[in-house]
Design an enzyme around this catalytic site. Structure first.
Site, mmCIF file in Angstrom:
data_model
loop_
_atom_site.group_PDB
_atom_site.id
_atom_site.type_symbol
_atom_site.label_atom_id
_atom_site.label_comp_id
_atom_site.label_asym_id
_atom_site.label_seq_id
_atom_site.Cartn_x
_atom_site.Cartn_y
_atom_site.Cartn_z
ATOM 1 N N ARG A 80 0.830 -1.208 0.000
ATOM 2 C CA ARG A 80 0.000 0.000 0.000
ATOM 3 C C ARG A 80 0.868 1.263 0.000
ATOM 4 O O ARG A 80 0.529 2.258 -0.625
ATOM 5 C CB ARG A 80 -0.964 -0.017 1.199
ATOM 6 C CG ARG A 80 -2.033 1.061 1.091
ATOM 7 C CD ARG A 80 -3.126 0.886 2.117
ATOM 8 N NE ARG A 80 -2.616 1.010 3.475
ATOM 9 C CZ ARG A 80 -3.348 0.754 4.563
ATOM 10 N NH1 ARG A 80 -4.599 0.352 4.447
ATOM 11 N NH2 ARG A 80 -2.823 0.894 5.761
ATOM 12 N N LYS A 183 -2.710 6.613 1.290
ATOM 13 C CA LYS A 183 -2.555 7.011 2.701
ATOM 14 C C LYS A 183 -1.604 8.207 2.758
ATOM 15 O O LYS A 183 -0.459 8.085 3.197
ATOM 16 C CB LYS A 183 -2.058 5.820 3.529
ATOM 17 C CG LYS A 183 -2.386 5.954 5.001
ATOM 18 C CD LYS A 183 -2.271 4.614 5.694
ATOM 19 C CE LYS A 183 -2.316 4.740 7.199
ATOM 20 N NZ LYS A 183 -3.569 5.249 7.733
ATOM 21 N N GLU A 219 -16.298 6.182 4.353
ATOM 22 C CA GLU A 219 -15.656 5.532 5.499
ATOM 23 C C GLU A 219 -15.757 6.370 6.756
ATOM 24 O O GLU A 219 -16.315 7.466 6.735
ATOM 25 C CB GLU A 219 -14.213 5.138 5.172
ATOM 26 C CG GLU A 219 -13.308 6.279 4.811
ATOM 27 C CD GLU A 219 -11.887 5.818 4.477
ATOM 28 O OE1 GLU A 219 -11.425 4.809 5.014
ATOM 29 O OE2 GLU A 219 -11.224 6.515 3.685
#
Ligand code: PLP
Ligand code: COI
Length: 337
Positions: A80, A183, A219
């Site tokens: 990620r 992220k 989210e």
């Protein structure tokens, strides 16, 4: 062993003895450095400071009953980070480098790994950023990759107890084709005002809707959302949410427990039909949601005031694998010697 009150730890920063660092310069990664300083000298024109060239990760290591230290799904975090780095044109740290640095920083800070049975774990924070100077909006030519660790307790002070969430249409966290799936720090900066509003009004977090139509659930602050009904684990599919490794694990565990699973768009109205709802993430683990308030429509979605049966099963199963209480049939953990 440090004199740490493991059971009372919250999710915060505590100084440990060492961090590890590696620079990317002249088109290649250098040697791993071990540092005992909490500070980083940085060029004032570094792209991280001006143009937000920055990405981070969060993963955990746990001490088991057998005293062994287990690291959870590090490879997924490494992948990620590579994805986040590519998403904002930073040099991606190779998986092998990620792994070597991880092992080094964990071994060097052994005394800070919380013991078994305390409910605490070692939170590991890799962070990558542009250190090279630019004044025009361009990617840096130099990057620094740092990993530090800190022992942590539960992210939401409530622990494994239902929290309330706020839906507000005043702010978005990420644009539909923006950086929500990476992220990167900018997403968190964009969430600060709405999160402050939620906290000031007594909510644990914001439940974000999709930014375009405000019709679907995205989210929950620093965690993904899931709902449970008809023996099915349902979680939103969206291009502007972070692909959570915890959520991915829960999907597998749900299947393993005989539930059906669905990853699809989840309409806001569907909230009324869920028997259980929760937030999931490395820091949040599973945090049951007791109530969701939509401050535009005034609508209140209420769930049980206690953790639901299926959420509890998933929570226990996940922790049992992470700590080695149960055999890790999925191959998610790696023992760090
Ligand atoms: N969504 C956001 C925005 C996050 O910051 C996090 C935390 O990492 C998550 C979801 C959960 O992801 P993971 O389970 O990989 O920690
Ligand atoms: C995590 O769950 O690892 C996170 O990164 C959440 C947060 C503290 C940003």
């Amino acid at each position: 062993m440090e004199n740490i009150n493991w059971k009372d730890l919250s999710f915060g920063y505590m100084k440990t003895d060492y961090n590890v660092r590696c620079y990317y310069r002249n088109g290649k990664w250098g040697q791993i450095e071990v540092s005992s300083s909490e500070y980083i000298p940085i060029h004032m024109a570094a792209t991280a400071l001006h143009y937000g060239q920055q990405a981070f990760e969060g993963l955990k290591a746990f001490t088991g009953k057998d005293g062994k230290v287990r690291l959870f799904r590090w490879e997924d975090n490494a992948e990620r980070l590579i994805n986040s780095a590519n998403g904002i044109l930073m040099a991606p740290p190779p998986k092998e480098l990620f792994k070597k640095m991880l092992k080094k920083v964990i071994r060097k800070n052994k005394k800070y790994i919380p013991p078994y049975g305390t409910g605490a774990s070692l939170y590991i924070r890799p962070v990558l950023f542009g250190t090279g100077p630019q004044v025009g909006v361009k990617p840096a030519e130099e990057y620094l990759f740092v990993i530090f660790v800190t022992p942590v307790g539960p992210y939401f002070k409530e622990g494994f107890k239902p929290v309330s969430m706020l839906i507000t249409r005043e702010y978005d966290r990420a644009a539909p084709l923006g950086t929500g799936k990476y992220k990167v720090g900018g997403n968190y900066a964009a969430s600060l005002t709405s999160m402050k509003k939620a906290h000031d009004e007594g909510y644990a977090s914001v439940l974000y809707l999709d930014a375009k139509e405000k019709k679907y659930i995205d989210e929950c602050g620093p965690a993904n959302f899931f709902g449970i009904k008809n023996n099915t684990y349902i979680t939103p599919k969206s291009d502007s949410i972070l692909p959570s490794i915890t959520n991915k694990s829960l999907l597998r565990l749900a299947e393993h427990l005989g539930l059906k699973t669905e990853r699809r768009k989840v309409e806001l109205e569907e909230l009324e039909t869920f028997d259980e709802a929760g937030a999931c993430g490395t820091a949040a683990v599973i945090t049951p949601i007791g109530k969701i308030v939509d401050d535009t429509t005034g609508k209140v979605y209420e769930f049980k005031n206690a953790p639901g049966e299926i959420s509890t099963k998933l929570y226990k199963k996940l922790l049992a694998i992470q700590t080695g209480d149960e055999e890790d049939i999925f191959g998610w953990t790696e023992i760090i010697k």
